[in-house]
Design an enzyme around this catalytic site. Structure first.
Site, mmCIF file in Angstrom:
data_model
loop_
_atom_site.group_PDB
_atom_site.id
_atom_site.type_symbol
_atom_site.label_atom_id
_atom_site.label_comp_id
_atom_site.label_asym_id
_atom_site.label_seq_id
_atom_site.Cartn_x
_atom_site.Cartn_y
_atom_site.Cartn_z
ATOM 1 N N PRO A 2 0.884 -1.190 -0.094
ATOM 2 C CA PRO A 2 0.051 0.134 0.251
ATOM 3 C C PRO A 2 0.854 1.353 -0.089
ATOM 4 C CG PRO A 2 -0.859 -1.478 1.450
ATOM 5 C CD PRO A 2 0.538 -2.224 1.122
ATOM 6 N N GLU A 3 0.329 2.360 -0.780
ATOM 7 C CA GLU A 3 1.185 3.587 -0.790
ATOM 8 C C GLU A 3 -0.057 4.498 -0.069
ATOM 9 O OE1 GLU A 3 2.729 4.490 -4.728
ATOM 10 O OE2 GLU A 3 3.355 2.379 -5.025
#
Length: 290
Positions: A2-3
């Protein structure tokens, strides 16, 4: 992994459903999920029991909960497959639930609720950390070295562009350097580079300040757009607190688009290896360095 937009989606869910509630009971199982909490999982569960959540915060890819009257925070790192879910206490327990917190709720709640940390690969984890001030705001001390991210008020695109201009380092490498700018990972780096027409292997010293500011602005824009669509999900591992997936992957222009025509010029998008990962770019719109 996840960013920033995906982590921000989770943070907003926690702000809506957990902030203001207390951990009536807490259970943390397995040393790996609490490996960064030196006293161990039992201590982490004990010290969190009875605390009331005051806020849900984020910088870059790091997420943390603060507590009323306390000078520390519960830091959450999602790793590659971590999820934080807020569910009814009688909902089936996930196979890889490593931490469960019973919430006190309020009179309007139809059923008791729980906050659950679920991580199939256990690359993520939870730990308690003291708060300190870094770059103008209070953050956990272990992430004080991380630069402000593009969606923070403290982010200064002009200052970051000046820093990048002083380095004989590939622009994409600097976008991924959390000490230069935090929260940008491989997906949004490729998207921002495509939007600004800059090739990721170009050296910062060989790019104009105006181009670098445009690149950083493109990173802000693409991440805000991803946020509006719930983030980017390629499988069932990334979800927000109610288990829903984002759908920004349908709007990607560069990342994962190899072999498809560039939406701007029609040239086929190319993938190449970069820093043990893949880079995606248009060889016409983003001229490679000589």
């Amino acid at each position: 992994m996840p960013e920033l937009p995906e982590v921000e989606v989770v943070r907003r869910g926690l702000a809506d459903h957990v902030v203001g509630q207390a951990f009536v009971t807490s259970r943390v199982t397995g040393a790996r999920v609490a490996r960064r909490h030196v006293p161990g999982p039992d201590h982490l569960a004990d010290v969190l029991r009875g605390r009331r959540v005051e806020s849900a915060e984020r910088r870059g890819k790091y997420l943390w909960l603060t507590f009323a009257g306390e000078g520390d925070a519960l830091v959450v790192h999602l790793g590659m497959s971590g999820q934080i879910l807020v569910e009814a206490a009688d909902a089936p327990m996930e196979k890889h639930a490593h931490a469960v917190f019973d919430l006190d709720g309020d009179a309007s709640d139809a059923a008791p609720m729980q906050m659950r940390f679920v991580d199939q690969r256990t690359f993520g984890g939870l730990y308690l950390d003291e708060l300190t001030v870094a770059h103008g705001r209070e953050v956990p001390s272990t992430i004080a070295h991380i630069a402000p991210d593009p969606l923070e008020d403290a982010f200064d695109a002009e200052a970051v562009a000046r820093l990048m201009r002083r380095k004989d380092v590939a622009v994409k490498r600097m976008l991924l350097d959390q000490g230069v700018v935090s929260g940008i990972g491989n997906i949004y780096a490729d998207e921002a580079l495509w939007r600004s027409g800059v090739h990721g292997r170009r050296l910062g010293s060989r790019v104009t300040k105006r181009q670098l500011v445009d690149l950083l602005t493109a990173a802000q824009d693409v991440m805000r757009e991803a946020l509006a669509q719930g983030g980017t999900s390629f499988d069932a591992l990334y979800v927000n607190v109610n288990g829903a997936s984002g759908y920004f992957d349908r709007s990607l222009d560069a990342y994962g688009q190899q072999g498809k025509p560039c939406r701007r010029c029609g040239t086929l998008i190319v993938r190449e290896q970069f820093m043990n990962r893949s880079s995606h770019f248009c060889p016409t719109c983003q001229k490679p360095p000589r």
